[in-house]
Design a protein around this motif. Structure first.
Motif, PDB file in Angstrom:
ATOM      1  N   HIS A 160      21.112   9.172  14.571  1.00 40.01           N
ATOM      2  CA  HIS A 160      19.986   8.280  14.324  1.00 40.01           C
ATOM      3  C   HIS A 160      19.247   7.942  15.495  1.00 40.01           C
ATOM      4  O   HIS A 160      17.962   8.129  15.296  1.00 40.01           O
ATOM      5  N   CYS A 161      19.637   7.692  16.542  1.00 39.48           N
ATOM      6  CA  CYS A 161      18.680   7.775  17.949  1.00 39.48           C
ATOM      7  C   CYS A 161      17.984   9.015  17.861  1.00 39.48           C
ATOM      8  O   CYS A 161      16.481   8.745  18.250  1.00 39.48           O
ATOM      9  N   LEU A 201       8.880  10.260   8.134  1.00 36.37           N
ATOM     10  CA  LEU A 201      10.012   9.960   7.369  1.00 36.37           C
ATOM     11  C   LEU A 201      10.928  11.376   7.028  1.00 36.37           C
ATOM     12  O   LEU A 201      11.943  11.575   7.283  1.00 36.37           O
ATOM     13  N   SER A 202      10.235  12.329   6.851  1.00 38.64           N
ATOM     14  CA  SER A 202      10.637  13.893   6.609  1.00 38.64           C
ATOM     15  C   SER A 202      11.130  14.389   7.931  1.00 38.64           C
ATOM     16  O   SER A 202      12.087  14.816   7.871  1.00 38.64           O
ATOM     17  N   TYR A 203      10.674  14.136   9.089  1.00 39.20           N
ATOM     18  CA  TYR A 203      11.090  14.311  10.442  1.00 39.20           C
ATOM     19  C   TYR A 203      12.351  13.886  10.786  1.00 39.20           C
ATOM     20  O   TYR A 203      13.168  14.496  11.102  1.00 39.20           O
ATOM     21  N   TYR A 204      12.425  12.685  10.263  1.00 37.52           N
ATOM     22  CA  TYR A 204      13.901  11.939  10.609  1.00 37.52           C
ATOM     23  C   TYR A 204      14.938  12.430   9.707  1.00 37.52           C
ATOM     24  O   TYR A 204      15.712  12.380  10.368  1.00 37.52           O
ATOM     25  N   CYS A 205      14.557  12.810   8.363  1.00 36.47           N
ATOM     26  CA  CYS A 205      15.514  13.252   7.724  1.00 36.47           C
ATOM     27  C   CYS A 205      16.173  14.624   8.217  1.00 36.47           C
ATOM     28  O   CYS A 205      17.184  15.039   8.319  1.00 36.47           O
ATOM     29  N   TYR A 206      15.230  15.505   8.623  1.00 34.89           N
ATOM     30  CA  TYR A 206      15.487  16.786   9.241  1.00 34.89           C
ATOM     31  C   TYR A 206      16.137  16.822  10.366  1.00 34.89           C
ATOM     32  O   TYR A 206      17.212  17.648  10.577  1.00 34.89           O
ATOM     33  N   PHE A 224      21.694  15.510   3.684  1.00 37.43           N
ATOM     34  CA  PHE A 224      20.616  14.848   4.507  1.00 37.43           C
ATOM     35  C   PHE A 224      19.354  15.141   4.251  1.00 37.43           C
ATOM     36  O   PHE A 224      18.428  14.416   4.618  1.00 37.43           O
ATOM     37  N   LEU A 225      19.083  16.181   3.697  1.00 35.12           N
ATOM     38  CA  LEU A 225      17.652  16.531   3.333  1.00 35.12           C
ATOM     39  C   LEU A 225      16.985  16.115   2.233  1.00 35.12           C
ATOM     40  O   LEU A 225      15.731  16.151   1.852  1.00 35.12           O
ATOM     41  N   TYR A 226      17.919  15.718   1.000  1.00 35.24           N
ATOM     42  CA  TYR A 226      17.589  15.187  -0.168  1.00 35.24           C
ATOM     43  C   TYR A 226      16.440  14.136  -0.036  1.00 35.24           C
ATOM     44  O   TYR A 226      15.494  14.148  -0.911  1.00 35.24           O
ATOM     45  N   PRO A 227      16.601  13.401   0.766  1.00 35.60           N
ATOM     46  CA  PRO A 227      15.348  12.094   0.663  1.00 35.60           C
ATOM     47  C   PRO A 227      14.317  12.594   0.842  1.00 35.60           C
ATOM     48  O   PRO A 227      12.983  12.012   0.552  1.00 35.60           O
ATOM     49  N   ILE A 228      13.987  13.823   1.541  1.00 34.03           N
ATOM     50  CA  ILE A 228      12.670  14.351   1.734  1.00 34.03           C
ATOM     51  C   ILE A 228      11.833  14.762   0.217  1.00 34.03           C
ATOM     52  O   ILE A 228      10.636  14.388   0.156  1.00 34.03           O
ATOM     53  N   ALA A 229      12.682  15.165  -0.758  1.00 34.88           N
ATOM     54  CA  ALA A 229      12.274  15.367  -2.031  1.00 34.88           C
ATOM     55  C   ALA A 229      11.579  13.743  -2.529  1.00 34.88           C
ATOM     56  O   ALA A 229      10.471  14.106  -3.147  1.00 34.88           O
ATOM     57  N   LEU A 230      12.151  12.850  -2.247  1.00 35.90           N
ATOM     58  CA  LEU A 230      11.440  11.518  -2.661  1.00 35.90           C
ATOM     59  C   LEU A 230      10.294  11.190  -1.873  1.00 35.90           C
ATOM     60  O   LEU A 230       9.203  10.738  -2.431  1.00 35.90           O
TER      61      LEU A 230
END
Length: 257
Positions: A160-161, A201-206, A224-230
């Protein structure tokens, strides 16, 4: 904070006890160094932060070296958390100087930014990732004598950090710099704000995906990449609806109008 390797324990739970002992020892070491700044490696931490922005795979490659030399994946140095907390406090102070109204509310906002937005929310996200990884993503043992491995909570917090730092630079630091443009009542400001938040937000998920995929005993970490689609769907909808995420955030933080 790392996956701890242990063999299947015989009756009596010796392996489980060793697992808990190693996890506790790592946490105690982390806390002790928190109060001994001279034992923190800030130079290496700054290098890691730079790599997370320009070459995140390199940063996680060094996490693998850490596992080979110290037999745990998680950082035993709290320097990363300390620097992130200091950056959050400094940026929150800058926002208060620009948009705050009152010393008391500003102090509350700064403390909340560090204690809630960074630490508490981070612990919650780390717990969700830790639970998902251990319950659903671990590879099944090929035979009864195979080595059993699991993701330690401290490593999930490290992930997370790592993901938080670049996202924070985009969604807090860069956003503050661009506020004169992002807060104008134009279509361009809405597009730029939505794009900035989508990127952050996308970079956080990546980076979260990279953190868990670095563990060889996990599979299907692409979850963990799926939220990028949202995010990809939400950003154009926000633009069409005329929603400026920067204005929404400032309205939530400071009652900005």
């Amino acid at each position: 904070m790392l996956p701890v390797t242990h063999t299947t324990a015989p009756a009596g739970g010796g392996g489980s006890k060793r697992h808990r002992s190693g996890r506790y020892s790592l946490f105690v070491l982390w806390v002790r160094r928190l109060f001994k700044p001279k034992q923190m490696d800030f130079q290496y931490t700054l290098w890691t932060m730079l790599q997370l922005c320009i070459s995140p795979k390199t940063a996680y490659r060094h996490a693998s070296y850490h596992k080979q030399t110290k037999n745990h994946w998680a950082r035993d140095d709290p320097a990363f958390v300390v620097l992130c907390a200091a950056l959050v406090a400094a940026t929150a102070t800058a926002y208060c100087l620009a948009f705050g109204n009152g010393v008391g509310r500003s102090m509350l906002f700064i403390v909340s930014a560090v204690a809630v937005d960074f630490l508490a929310l981070g612990c919650g996200i780390a717990t969700l990732g830790w639970g998902l990884a251990n319950r659903a993503l671990r590879r099944k043992a090929q035979h009864s004598h195979a080595v059993e491995q699991s993701v330690e909570w401290m490593y999930a917090f490290d992930v997370h950090c790592n993901a938080f730092f670049p996202a924070f630079l985009l969604l807090a630091v860069l956003q503050l710099v661009l506020c004169p443009v992002l807060l104008t009542n134009t279509f361009l400001s809405t597009v730029l704000s939505a794009a900035l938040w989508a990127l952050g937000l996308s970079y956080y998920c990546y980076l979260t995906f990279l953190g868990y995929s670095a563990l060889p005993f996990l599979e299907r970490t692409e979850l963990f990449l799926y939220p990028i689609a949202l995010v990809v769907v939400a950003a154009p909808l926000a633009i069409l609806a005329g929603i400026n995420p920067t204005k929404v955030a400032l309205r939530f933080w400071f009652d900005y109008k």
